[in-house]
Design a protein around this motif. Structure first.
Motif, mmCIF file in Angstrom:
data_model
loop_
_atom_site.group_PDB
_atom_site.id
_atom_site.type_symbol
_atom_site.label_atom_id
_atom_site.label_comp_id
_atom_site.label_asym_id
_atom_site.label_seq_id
_atom_site.Cartn_x
_atom_site.Cartn_y
_atom_site.Cartn_z
ATOM 1 N N PHE A 25 31.237 18.556 -18.553
ATOM 2 C CA PHE A 25 32.299 17.774 -18.642
ATOM 3 C C PHE A 25 33.753 18.120 -18.956
ATOM 4 O O PHE A 25 34.704 17.116 -19.092
ATOM 5 N N LEU A 26 33.983 19.455 -19.116
ATOM 6 C CA LEU A 26 35.134 19.936 -19.354
ATOM 7 C C LEU A 26 36.087 19.672 -17.825
ATOM 8 O O LEU A 26 35.561 19.720 -16.750
ATOM 9 N N PRO A 27 37.447 19.276 -17.880
ATOM 10 C CA PRO A 27 38.311 18.803 -16.942
ATOM 11 C C PRO A 27 38.261 20.213 -15.917
ATOM 12 O O PRO A 27 38.670 21.289 -16.443
ATOM 13 N N GLY A 28 38.391 19.902 -14.745
ATOM 14 C CA GLY A 28 38.394 20.978 -13.728
ATOM 15 C C GLY A 28 37.145 22.223 -13.643
ATOM 16 O O GLY A 28 37.119 23.073 -12.791
ATOM 17 N N PHE A 29 36.018 21.692 -14.216
ATOM 18 C CA PHE A 29 34.999 22.470 -14.468
ATOM 19 C C PHE A 29 34.099 22.464 -12.857
ATOM 20 O O PHE A 29 33.718 21.317 -12.650
ATOM 21 N N GLU A 30 33.708 23.471 -12.219
ATOM 22 C CA GLU A 30 32.943 23.589 -11.232
ATOM 23 C C GLU A 30 31.668 24.250 -11.365
ATOM 24 O O GLU A 30 31.661 25.447 -11.750
ATOM 25 N N PRO A 31 30.343 23.591 -11.307
ATOM 26 C CA PRO A 31 28.859 24.436 -11.603
ATOM 27 C C PRO A 31 28.901 25.431 -10.613
ATOM 28 O O PRO A 31 29.258 25.549 -9.283
ATOM 29 N N PRO A 32 28.121 26.348 -11.079
ATOM 30 C CA PRO A 32 27.532 27.422 -10.311
ATOM 31 C C PRO A 32 26.523 26.852 -9.125
ATOM 32 O O PRO A 32 25.828 25.958 -9.482
ATOM 33 N N GLU A 33 26.626 27.347 -7.960
ATOM 34 C CA GLU A 33 25.701 26.918 -6.917
ATOM 35 C C GLU A 33 24.949 27.985 -6.412
ATOM 36 O O GLU A 33 25.352 28.949 -5.863
ATOM 37 N N LEU A 34 23.510 27.860 -6.580
ATOM 38 C CA LEU A 34 22.557 28.973 -5.965
ATOM 39 C C LEU A 34 21.626 28.129 -4.829
ATOM 40 O O LEU A 34 21.479 27.121 -4.820
ATOM 41 N N ASP A 35 21.332 28.956 -3.847
ATOM 42 C CA ASP A 35 20.525 28.525 -2.761
ATOM 43 C C ASP A 35 19.296 28.013 -3.225
ATOM 44 O O ASP A 35 18.645 28.791 -4.328
ATOM 45 N N SER A 36 18.460 26.943 -2.842
ATOM 46 C CA SER A 36 17.401 26.718 -3.438
ATOM 47 C C SER A 36 16.166 27.794 -3.417
ATOM 48 O O SER A 36 15.220 27.657 -4.373
ATOM 49 N N HIS A 37 16.079 28.364 -2.369
ATOM 50 C CA HIS A 37 15.123 29.503 -2.294
ATOM 51 C C HIS A 37 15.306 30.603 -3.144
ATOM 52 O O HIS A 37 14.508 31.284 -3.776
ATOM 53 N N ILE A 38 16.627 30.919 -3.338
ATOM 54 C CA ILE A 38 17.036 32.188 -4.245
ATOM 55 C C ILE A 38 16.657 31.809 -5.618
ATOM 56 O O ILE A 38 16.057 32.602 -6.393
ATOM 57 N N LEU A 39 16.877 30.474 -6.066
ATOM 58 C CA LEU A 39 16.581 29.939 -7.333
ATOM 59 C C LEU A 39 15.211 30.385 -7.765
ATOM 60 O O LEU A 39 14.879 30.835 -8.854
ATOM 61 N N LEU A 40 14.328 29.804 -7.180
ATOM 62 C CA LEU A 40 12.978 30.172 -7.411
ATOM 63 C C LEU A 40 12.553 31.350 -7.304
ATOM 64 O O LEU A 40 11.616 31.987 -8.045
ATOM 65 N N THR A 41 13.072 32.078 -6.283
ATOM 66 C CA THR A 41 12.645 33.636 -6.113
ATOM 67 C C THR A 41 13.060 34.528 -7.345
ATOM 68 O O THR A 41 12.511 35.345 -7.569
ATOM 69 N N VAL A 42 14.364 34.074 -7.854
ATOM 70 C CA VAL A 42 14.903 34.772 -8.933
ATOM 71 C C VAL A 42 14.402 34.411 -10.073
ATOM 72 O O VAL A 42 14.064 35.663 -11.183
ATOM 73 N N VAL A 43 13.985 33.233 -10.514
ATOM 74 C CA VAL A 43 13.407 32.697 -12.038
ATOM 75 C C VAL A 43 12.056 32.916 -12.178
ATOM 76 O O VAL A 43 11.700 33.397 -13.210
ATOM 77 N N LEU A 44 11.276 32.290 -11.120
ATOM 78 C CA LEU A 44 9.875 32.259 -11.355
ATOM 79 C C LEU A 44 8.958 33.545 -11.336
ATOM 80 O O LEU A 44 8.195 33.828 -12.372
ATOM 81 N N PRO A 45 9.244 34.549 -10.266
ATOM 82 C CA PRO A 45 8.290 35.705 -10.317
ATOM 83 C C PRO A 45 8.512 36.543 -11.751
ATOM 84 O O PRO A 45 7.311 37.007 -12.254
ATOM 85 N N PRO A 46 9.493 36.650 -12.390
ATOM 86 C CA PRO A 46 9.407 37.666 -13.384
ATOM 87 C C PRO A 46 8.721 36.981 -14.642
ATOM 88 O O PRO A 46 8.055 37.883 -15.466
ATOM 89 N N LEU A 47 9.163 35.792 -14.872
ATOM 90 C CA LEU A 47 8.366 35.058 -15.939
ATOM 91 C C LEU A 47 6.802 35.128 -15.829
ATOM 92 O O LEU A 47 6.075 35.195 -16.800
ATOM 93 N N LEU A 48 6.307 34.587 -14.631
ATOM 94 C CA LEU A 48 4.862 34.861 -14.464
ATOM 95 C C LEU A 48 4.284 36.351 -14.759
ATOM 96 O O LEU A 48 3.239 36.593 -15.121
ATOM 97 N N TYR A 49 4.859 37.146 -13.979
ATOM 98 C CA TYR A 49 4.467 38.531 -14.077
ATOM 99 C C TYR A 49 4.445 39.125 -15.546
ATOM 100 O O TYR A 49 3.442 39.795 -15.618
ATOM 101 N N SER A 50 5.312 38.855 -16.274
ATOM 102 C CA SER A 50 5.406 39.507 -17.760
ATOM 103 C C SER A 50 4.349 38.711 -18.426
ATOM 104 O O SER A 50 3.753 39.460 -19.500
#
Length: 546
Positions: A25-50
Motif C-alpha cells: 500500500f506504499l505510494p508508487g510501489f510496484e510488485p515483483p512479477e514472475l511467470d506462473s510456470h517459473i514460480l512453481l518450478t522455483v518454489v515447490l521442488p526444493p521444499l519437497l526434495y528436502s
C-alpha cells in the motif's frame, strides 16, 4: 521477521504476509512479477526434495494406506466439494474456474503441523502420516489444477482423458525421479568432494521437476522419489556432505517459504484493485471466501473420522465372520497366497480417536496454495484475461490465512489437551526413547569391537589393539583420545579404520530400527546428527593439531 515471530510465539507466515501487505500500500510501489510456470518450478521442488531426503521409505510404505487416503482421496474430494459449492447462482465462478480454486485450496501444507509435532513430540505414526501426506498431496492437487487451467485457457492437454492423464503422471513421474536419483548417487561416487556434492544435490529437485513436466508427467512425484533415492544413499556420503546438506536445505526451506508469503502479501493491494474493477461490491468475494474456508475446515475432520469409523466397522464385521467360518486345511482351496513382503508390512492398526482428532485439525494451507494461486496464468490461449483470476487469488489468500489463524494457532493447545505430545506426556517416555537409541548404537559398536577382536590385524601388538578399542569407546566423551594425525603409522591406520567402521555400524543399526518402526524417527534423526557432529568435532580437533 521469522526470528522475531519465533521469539513472540507468532506464526512466521502470518507476520510476513502482514508486512508484505502493508508494503504493497506504499505510494508508487510496484510488485515483483514472475511467470506462473517459473514460480512453481522455483518454489515447490526444493521444499519437497528436502522433506523427502530425511523421510524413511519403509515408514512411507508401512503407512501407505492413510497417506494415500489423505494425500490423494481427500485432495480430490476437497477440490470437487469446493468446486461444486463455488458454482452456485449467486457465485461468480463457472465450474471450470471453481475447480481451479478447489485444486488450489485442496492440499494442506504440513510444514506447520510437522514443525509443531516435532516440538511437542507427536506419536511417530502420526508424524509419518502427516509427512507422507505432504509429499504426495501436491501431486494430486497440481494435476487437477493443470487440467482445470488448461480447460479454462483452451490450451492443448497431452492426454484428454483425465483419469488416463492422472495414471500416466503417477507412473512416469516416479520413474523419472528414480532414474535421476540413481544417476545422482553414481556421480557422487566419483566426486568425493562435500562442496561439489552439495551443489549437485541442489540441482536434483529442479532437474527432476523440469524433466518430468516436459514429459507431461508429475514433477512433484519425480522430485519426491528422487529425494527418497538420494536420501537412502546418504550414508555412503561423508559426514561433511550430510552436515552441509542438512543446514543448506534448512536455510533454503526458510527462504522459500518466506518468499512465497511475502510475494502474495506484496500483491494484496493489486488483487483488491482488480476485484474492485471487476465487481461493484466485494460482498460476493467475501461470501465465496467464507464458504470455501468453512468447507476446508469441515471436510477434513468429516473425511478423517469417516475413514476411522469405516475401519472400525470393517474390523467388527471381519471378527464376527472369522468366528463363524470353519478353518481350512493348509494347502486347501481357501488358502491365501502369500503376500509380498512389503505388503505384509503395511500397518493396518487404526489411529486412536485422539490421534484422528489431531490429524483432522492439521489442514493448514500455505506455500503450495499461495504459489499455485500466484501461478494462475494472466491470459487464456486467445489472449483474453483469465476469468475471475483476482477472485480466485483473493479466496486462496483468505483460506490460507484463515486456516493458519484458526488451526495453526490452536493445534499446539489441542495436542497438549489430548496428552499426545511429549510436552504433555511423562518425561520418562521421552528418556526411554533416547536410551533405546543409545543402546542400539552401543550394541552396534560392540558388534564391531567383537569382530575386530576375533579378526585382529596381525601386524599390530595385541596391547596396542586393546588400547585402540578403549580409546574409541571413550571417544564420544573425549576427542583428545584420538591418535596424533602426524603419526603415519600402522596404529593410526587401524584406529581410523575401526573408528569409521563403528560409526557406519551405528548409523546402519539406527536406520534399521527406525525403518522397522521400533524407534521414533525424530529420536533417530537426532542421534544421527549427534554421530555426524561427533565425527566432525573429532576431525576438527585432529586437524587442529597439524
Amino acid at each position: 521477521m521469522t526470528a522475531l515471530a519465533h521469539r513472540r510465539g507468532i506464526e512466521p507466515a502470518l507476520l510476513i504476509v502482514v508486512i508484505g501487505a502493508a508494503v504493497s500500500f506504499l505510494p508508487g510501489f510496484e510488485p515483483p512479477e514472475l511467470d506462473s510456470h517459473i514460480l512453481l518450478t522455483v518454489v515447490l521442488p526444493p521444499l519437497l526434495y528436502s522433506a523427502a531426503l530425511n523421510f524413511s521409505v519403509p515408514t512411507f510404505l508401512r503407512n501407505i494406506r492413510p497417506i494415500l487416503g489423505l494425500g490423494v482421496g481427500l485432495v480430490v474430494v476437497t477440490a470437487f466439494a469446493v468446486a461444486l459449492s463455488s458454482h452456485l447462482p449467486w457465485v461468480p465462478l463457472s465450474f471450470a474456474t471453481a475447480l481451479v480454486l478447489g485444486a488450489i485450496v485442496a492440499p494442506p501444507d504440513a510444514v506447520t503441523a510437522v514443525a509443531v509435532g516435532r516440538k511437542l513430540g507427536l506419536p511417530k505414526r502420526v508424524m509419518a502420516i502427516l509427512t507422507g501426506e505432504s509429499l504426495i498431496n501436491d501431486a494430486a492437487a497440481l494435476t487437477i489444477f493443470s487440467i482445470a487451467v488448461a480447460h479454462v485457457t483452451g490450451d492443448h492437454v497431452f492426454i484428454e482423458e483425465p483419469l488416463l492423464l492422472f495414471g500416466y503422471s503417477a507412473v512416469v513421474g516416479p520413474v523419472v525421479g528414480a532414474a535421476l536419483g540413481y544417476v545422482t548417487l553414481w556421480i557422487r561416487e566419483s566426486l568425493a568432494h562435500p562442496g561439489l556434492e552439495t551443489v549437485q544435490g541442489m540441482v536434483v529437485p529442479f532437474a527432476a521437476f523440469i524433466i518430468a513436466e516436459e514429459l507431461h508427467a508429475s514433477g512433484v512425484l519425480a522430485v519426491v522419489v528422487a529425494g527418497f533415492v538420494v536420501g537412502s544413499g546418504r550414508l555412503d556420503a561423508g559426514f561433511q556432505t550430510r552436515l552441509q546438506e542438512r543446514y543448506v536445505w534448512n536455510s533454503v526451506d526458510v527462504l522459500l517459504e518466506a518468499f512465497v508469503f511475502a510475494y502474495i502479501g506484496l500483491h494484496l493491494r493489486f488483487v483488491l484493485e482488480d476485484l474492485h474493477e471487476a465487481h461493484e461490491s466485494l460482498g460476493e468475494v467475501v461470501i465465496v471466501s467464507l464458504i470455501v474456508l468453512l468447507i476446508v475446515l469441515v471436510i477434513r475432520p468429516l473425511s478423517v473420522f469417516a475413514m476411522f469409523w469405516r475401519k472400525k466397522l470393517s474390523e467388527r464385521i471381519e471378527n464376527k465372520l472369522s468366528g463363524q467360518m470353519p478353518e481350512r486345511g493348509r494347502g486347501g482351496p481357501g488358502t491365501r497366497r502369500s503376500a509380498p513382503s512389503w505388503w505384509s508390512r503395511i500397518d493396518r492398526t487404526p489411529l486412536s480417536w485422539q490421534e484422528n482428532v489431531v490429524v483432522s485439525w492439521t489442514g493448514m494451507r500455505g506455500v503450495v496454495t499461495l504459489a499455485a494461486a500466484a501461478a494462475i496464468p494472466a491470459t487464456t490461449a486467445t489472449g483474453a484475461e483469465f476469468p475471475e483470476r483476482a477472485t480466485i487469488q483473493a479466496v486462496a489468500f483468505v483460506v490460507a490465512v484463515g486456516t493458519l489463524l484458526l488451526q495453526g494457532s490452536t493445534l499446539p493447545m489441542l495436542i497438549r489437551r489430548l496428552n499426545l505430545g511429549w510436552a504433555s506426556a511423562d518425561e520418562t517416555a521421552v528418556e526411554a526413547e533416547h536410551r533405546k537409541a543409545e543402546q542400539v548404537a552401543k550394541q552396534a559398536a560392540e558388534r564391531v569391537f567383537a569382530d575386530f577382536r576375533e579378526h585382529p590385524p596381525g601386524d599390530v601388538d595385541p596391547q596396542v589393539l586393546v588400547d585402540i578399542v578403549t580409546r574409541i569407546a571413550r571417544l564420544a566423551q573425549d576427542a583428545d583420545e584420538a591418535p596424533d594425525p602426524e603419526e603415519h603409522t600402522r596404529r593410526a591406520e587401524v584406529y581410523t579404520s575401526l573408528y569409521r567402521d563403528v560409526l557406519a555400524s551405528q548409523r546402519a543399526a539406527l536406520l534399521a530400527e527406525r525403518d522397522a518402526g521400533r524407534i521414533d524417527e525424530e529420536v533417530v534423526r537426532a542421534m544421527l546428527d549427534r554421530l555426524d557432529l561427533q565425527e566432525a568435532g573429532v576431525t576438527a580437533r585432529l586437524e587442529g593439531r597439524l
